[in-house]
Design a protein around this motif. Structure first.
Motif, PDB file in Angstrom:
ATOM      1  N   HIS A 201     -17.595  -2.384  40.691  1.00 21.88           N
ATOM      2  CA  HIS A 201     -17.135  -2.270  39.311  1.00 21.88           C
ATOM      3  C   HIS A 201     -16.366  -0.969  39.107  1.00 21.88           C
ATOM      4  CE1 HIS A 201     -17.757  -0.535  35.254  1.00 21.88           C
ATOM      5  NE2 HIS A 201     -17.374  -1.728  34.861  1.00 21.88           N
ATOM      6  N   ASP A 202     -16.922   0.132  39.613  1.00 24.22           N
ATOM      7  CA  ASP A 202     -16.259   1.423  39.440  1.00 24.22           C
ATOM      8  C   ASP A 202     -14.901   1.445  40.120  1.00 24.22           C
ATOM      9  OD1 ASP A 202     -18.500   2.167  38.088  1.00 24.22           O
ATOM     10  OD2 ASP A 202     -19.356   3.358  39.729  1.00 24.22           O
ATOM     11  N   VAL A 203     -14.859   0.958  41.362  1.00 20.29           N
ATOM     12  CA  VAL A 203     -13.601   0.993  42.117  1.00 20.29           C
ATOM     13  C   VAL A 203     -12.547   0.133  41.447  1.00 20.29           C
ATOM     14  CG1 VAL A 203     -12.546   0.311  44.301  1.00 20.29           C
ATOM     15  CG2 VAL A 203     -14.703   1.550  44.312  1.00 20.29           C
ATOM     16  N   LEU A 204     -12.915  -1.101  41.106  1.00 21.61           N
ATOM     17  CA  LEU A 204     -11.934  -2.009  40.514  1.00 21.61           C
ATOM     18  C   LEU A 204     -11.496  -1.536  39.133  1.00 21.61           C
ATOM     19  CD1 LEU A 204     -13.395  -5.478  41.543  1.00 21.61           C
ATOM     20  CD2 LEU A 204     -11.351  -4.361  42.428  1.00 21.61           C
ATOM     21  N   GLY A 238      -0.726   3.559  45.676  1.00 21.81           N
ATOM     22  CA  GLY A 238      -1.824   4.379  46.188  1.00 21.81           C
ATOM     23  C   GLY A 238      -3.166   3.942  45.630  1.00 21.81           C
ATOM     24  N   ALA A 239      -3.193   3.635  44.328  1.00 22.73           N
ATOM     25  CA  ALA A 239      -4.444   3.176  43.733  1.00 22.73           C
ATOM     26  C   ALA A 239      -4.884   1.856  44.343  1.00 22.73           C
ATOM     27  CB  ALA A 239      -4.290   3.038  42.221  1.00 22.73           C
ATOM     28  N   GLY A 240      -3.933   0.961  44.594  1.00 22.64           N
ATOM     29  CA  GLY A 240      -4.275  -0.310  45.209  1.00 22.64           C
ATOM     30  C   GLY A 240      -4.805  -0.137  46.623  1.00 22.64           C
ATOM     31  N   MET A 244      -8.534  -1.090  47.883  1.00 25.55           N
ATOM     32  CA  MET A 244      -8.752  -2.012  48.989  1.00 25.55           C
ATOM     33  C   MET A 244      -9.615  -1.389  50.076  1.00 25.55           C
ATOM     34  SD  MET A 244      -7.464  -4.952  48.405  1.00 25.55           S
ATOM     35  CE  MET A 244      -7.473  -5.596  50.066  1.00 25.55           C
ATOM     36  N   ALA A 245      -9.358  -0.115  50.368  1.00 22.18           N
ATOM     37  CA  ALA A 245     -10.140   0.554  51.404  1.00 22.18           C
ATOM     38  C   ALA A 245     -11.615   0.642  51.007  1.00 22.18           C
ATOM     39  CB  ALA A 245      -9.575   1.942  51.675  1.00 22.18           C
TER      40      ALA A 245
END
Length: 413
Positions: A201-204, A238-240, A244-245
């Protein structure tokens, strides 16, 4: 060289094989052994009061004291009475019989009664043995010897019962502990899944918020300021890539692999996080006070995620122009404060975690409720606290978190 392990192994193997046999097999073998032991004197002794061989009347009590043992498991008390009666009949022929008394049958029966009968029948059996011995034994030494052997047989039977109960208790405890381990493993898996869900949730939320803001600003700047538009698209990319990483790493935790895992985000990556958000147009500053120390791993991950979620809420809900992230290192805690000058989507009141007032519910609803709840849960999981609400000057919004630094002493140089 010690033979004890070898002897123990052979004994345990033999005992296991005996227990695996049908009950009738050891009972027949025991009956034959008792009958043989009580018959041996008839082979080498002669009658004392008359000439000639032993009669059926002499040998019948020997048979009567041994054969009932075939039914000792099913009728232990009755077998004890029969073997004692046979022993009494045998003594009636004194002195015209072998000198050896036939005790083996009722001693085996005594063991069986002690092992299998309830307390009342055990006491009744002891009374019958005592009375029978007093009536049939001719001398005090023989009586004492008989009582001692009876006590030994009875104690052996009770010891077997207690050993079985002890073994059953150990087995039950082992089963219970195994079940508790399974339950704890299931709970640990549930906690891990919940942690991964929060991280996802945080990452997305962070990545999508940054990409949305940059994508909205890109078309406006593509003609008037191509360099800014190019920077916005680079920020989106960069955010994408970062999202993904991190998603790849978290989903990898769900697989049963033995390979090394990428490290969780740490405090060292907070400047990069602030830089990515700042590249989207929000002026973000990072300040550090006090002497940094090496925090526990869970505190380090929680600190990063709390800063990430706070900045995500600012980007998504605040409409702010500036924000500040402050890390204040105390002797026993890390204080994290994230403030902004935005106005949000409405009245932005908040409250300390754990409260249930209207202000907190309003603040959670209007300033990214799931995110603030996640901040509270992450702080509580580390033994810390979180508070959120309007900034002290009445403008903007502030998130304050205290994370304890238990047992940390290594100062970061």
């Amino acid at each position: 060289m010690s033979f004890s392990p070898l002897v123990d192994g052979l004994t345990g193997s033999l005992a296991g094989r005996v227990r695996a046999l049908p009950p009738v097999v050891p009972d027949v073998a025991l009956t034959v052994l008792v009958l043989a032991a009580q018959s041996v004197p008839f082979l080498y002794e002669t009658r004392r009061l008359a000439e000639g061989p032993w009669t059926v009347a002499h040998y019948l009590p020997v048979l009567a004291s041994a054969l009932p043992l075939l039914a000792r498991r099913r009728y232990p008390f009755a077998v004890l009475v029969l073997t004692l009666a046979a022993s009494g009949l045998y003594s009636l022929n004194d002195p015209d019989n072998p000198a050896q008394p036939i005790w083996y049958g009722w001693l085996v029966a005594t063991y069986t009664v002690a092992e299998r009968c309830p307390r009342g029948r055990r006491f009744a059996g002891a009374a019958i043995v005592l009375c029978g011995s007093l009536l049939s034994v001719g001398s005090v030494p023989t009586f004492v010897r008989g009582m001692v052997t009876w006590a030994a047989a009875y104690a052996l039977g009770r010891a077997v019962v207690m050993h079985r109960a002890y073994t059953a208790g150990l087995e039950e405890r082992a089963v219970r502990l195994e079940r508790e381990r399974e339950i704890e493993a299931e709970r640990a898996a549930e906690r891990e899944r919940a942690r991964i869900a929060r991280d996802m949730h945080d990452v997305l939320a962070h990545a999508v918020s940054v990409m949305v803001v940059q994508a909205e600003a890109g078309p406006l700047a593509v003609r008037s300021n191509p360099e800014r538009a190019e920077a916005a698209f680079e920020t989106i990319a960069g955010a994408g890539r970062e999202a993904m990483a991190q998603l790849r790493r978290m989903l990898g935790l769900l697989k049963e692999s033995e390979g090394p895992r990428d490290p969780q985000p740490t405090l060292d990556r907070i400047p990069d996080l602030v830089g990515r958000v700042a590249s989207g147009g929000l002026r973000v500053s990072l300040a550090t006070a006090g002497t940094p120390v090496e925090p526990p791993a869970d505190v380090e991950v929680a600190a990063y995620r709390i800063v990430q979620e706070s900045l995500t809420n600012i980007v998504r809900h605040a409409g702010a122009a500036t924000a500040e992230v402050r890390l204040d290192w105390k002797d026993d805690a890390l204080m994290i404060t994230v403030t902004d000058d935005g106005s949000g989507s409405g009245g932005r009141t908040g409250g300390r975690t754990g409260g249930r007032g209207d202000g907190e519910r309003t603040g959670i609803r209007e300033r990214g409720g799931e995110g603030l709840i996640g901040i509270r849960e992450r702080a509580a999981a580390c033994g810390g606290t979180a508070a959120f609400g309007p900034a002290p000057d009445g403008t903007g919004f502030r998130v304050s978190v205290r994370l304890p630094l238990h047992g940390t002493a290594a100062v970061i140089r």
